[in-house]
Design a protein around this motif. Structure first.
Motif, PDB file in Angstrom:
ATOM      1  N   GLN A   1     -87.654  -6.152  16.999  1.00 36.28           N
ATOM      2  CA  GLN A   1     -87.455  -7.263  17.927  1.00 36.28           C
ATOM      3  C   GLN A   1     -86.936  -6.726  19.251  1.00 36.28           C
ATOM      4  O   GLN A   1     -85.853  -6.143  19.320  1.00 36.28           O
ATOM      5  N   ALA A   2     -87.751  -6.938  20.277  1.00 32.74           N
ATOM      6  CA  ALA A   2     -87.366  -6.550  21.624  1.00 32.74           C
ATOM      7  C   ALA A   2     -86.632  -7.720  22.287  1.00 32.74           C
ATOM      8  O   ALA A   2     -86.809  -8.875  21.881  1.00 32.74           O
ATOM      9  N   PRO A   3     -85.815  -7.446  23.306  1.00 31.28           N
ATOM     10  CA  PRO A   3     -85.079  -8.518  23.980  1.00 31.28           C
ATOM     11  C   PRO A   3     -86.010  -9.613  24.486  1.00 31.28           C
ATOM     12  O   PRO A   3     -87.023  -9.327  25.140  1.00 31.28           O
ATOM     13  N   GLY A   4     -85.686 -10.843  24.148  1.00 26.25           N
ATOM     14  CA  GLY A   4     -86.470 -11.966  24.617  1.00 26.25           C
ATOM     15  C   GLY A   4     -87.782 -12.192  23.900  1.00 26.25           C
ATOM     16  O   GLY A   4     -88.562 -13.070  24.293  1.00 26.25           O
ATOM     17  N   LYS A   5     -88.025 -11.417  22.861  1.00 22.35           N
ATOM     18  CA  LYS A   5     -89.295 -11.551  22.138  1.00 22.35           C
ATOM     19  C   LYS A   5     -89.039 -11.916  20.676  1.00 22.35           C
ATOM     20  O   LYS A   5     -87.942 -11.735  20.156  1.00 22.35           O
ATOM     21  N   GLU A   6     -90.084 -12.399  20.019  1.00 18.65           N
ATOM     22  CA  GLU A   6     -89.978 -12.734  18.604  1.00 18.65           C
ATOM     23  C   GLU A   6     -89.983 -11.455  17.758  1.00 18.65           C
ATOM     24  O   GLU A   6     -90.456 -10.407  18.195  1.00 18.65           O
ATOM     25  N   ARG A   7     -89.477 -11.606  16.546  1.00 18.04           N
ATOM     26  CA  ARG A   7     -89.496 -10.481  15.622  1.00 18.04           C
ATOM     27  C   ARG A   7     -90.945 -10.159  15.256  1.00 18.04           C
ATOM     28  O   ARG A   7     -91.724 -11.060  14.924  1.00 18.04           O
ATOM     29  N   GLU A   8     -91.268  -8.881  15.292  1.00 15.75           N
ATOM     30  CA  GLU A   8     -92.645  -8.432  15.141  1.00 15.75           C
ATOM     31  C   GLU A   8     -92.772  -7.511  13.929  1.00 15.75           C
ATOM     32  O   GLU A   8     -91.961  -6.597  13.750  1.00 15.75           O
ATOM     33  N   PHE A   9     -93.796  -7.749  13.130  1.00 13.42           N
ATOM     34  CA  PHE A   9     -94.061  -6.908  11.979  1.00 13.42           C
ATOM     35  C   PHE A   9     -94.517  -5.519  12.422  1.00 13.42           C
ATOM     36  O   PHE A   9     -95.286  -5.381  13.374  1.00 13.42           O
ATOM     37  N   VAL A  10     -94.066  -4.492  11.697  1.00 19.48           N
ATOM     38  CA  VAL A  10     -94.485  -3.121  11.984  1.00 19.48           C
ATOM     39  C   VAL A  10     -95.240  -2.522  10.795  1.00 19.48           C
ATOM     40  O   VAL A  10     -96.357  -2.029  10.945  1.00 19.48           O
ATOM     41  N   ALA A  11     -94.640  -2.554   9.595  1.00 21.00           N
ATOM     42  CA  ALA A  11     -95.276  -1.920   8.437  1.00 21.00           C
ATOM     43  C   ALA A  11     -94.640  -2.441   7.157  1.00 21.00           C
ATOM     44  O   ALA A  11     -93.497  -2.905   7.176  1.00 21.00           O
ATOM     45  N   PHE A  12     -95.393  -2.380   6.059  1.00 20.11           N
ATOM     46  CA  PHE A  12     -94.804  -2.709   4.762  1.00 20.11           C
ATOM     47  C   PHE A  12     -95.393  -1.829   3.670  1.00 20.11           C
ATOM     48  O   PHE A  12     -96.487  -1.269   3.803  1.00 20.11           O
ATOM     49  N   THR A  13     -94.649  -1.748   2.568  1.00 22.97           N
ATOM     50  CA  THR A  13     -95.105  -1.069   1.368  1.00 22.97           C
ATOM     51  C   THR A  13     -94.860  -1.993   0.190  1.00 22.97           C
ATOM     52  O   THR A  13     -93.816  -2.639   0.114  1.00 22.97           O
TER      53      THR A  13
END
Length: 124
Positions: free
Chosen positions: A39-51
């Motif tokens: 999550q960057a400032p002012g932005k929504e939480r963003e998916f990166v990777a999963f296992t």
């Protein structure tokens, strides 16, 4: 109580590398979907990777594919996010998350358990 303990963030120049770690219990590690979000400032939480549970499948989002790699260490009940060729746009707080729903994918709502987050700052 589910504990997810992250480490490895920091300040790096563009083009550099960092490795994030997320340690948890053996039960969570073997039975839950484990993921990284940011999550960057002012932005929504963003998916990166999963296992998947027990390492059944790994998926990395397109925006970081080829630069970020998710891996597991069964002996340490830990997942890692190796981040190479970092860009200023990768600057964010990175969170480890776990879900007991085997269908959990890219949406944060699937994940009931979250680490405290670790800051990654990439300078240009």
């Amino acid at each position: 109580q589910v504990h997810l303990v992250e480490s490895g963030g920091g300040l790096v120049q563009a083009g550099g590398s960092l490795r994030l770690s997320c340690a948890t219990s053996v039960h969570i590690f073997n039975n839950f979907v484990m993921a990284w979000f940011r999550q960057a400032p002012g932005k929504e939480r963003e998916f990166v990777a999963f296992t998947g549970p027990g390492g059944d499948g790994t998926f990395v989002t397109d925006s970081v594919k080829g630069r970020f790699t998710l891996s597991r260490d069964n002996a340490k009940n830990s997942v890692y996010l190796q981040m190479n060729k970092l860009e200023p746009e990768d600057t964010a707080v990175y969170f480890c998350a776990a879900s007991g729903n085997a269908a959990a994918t890219i949406h944060p709502a699937y994940y009931a358990y979250w680490g405290q987050g670790t800051q990654v700052t990439v300078s240009s």
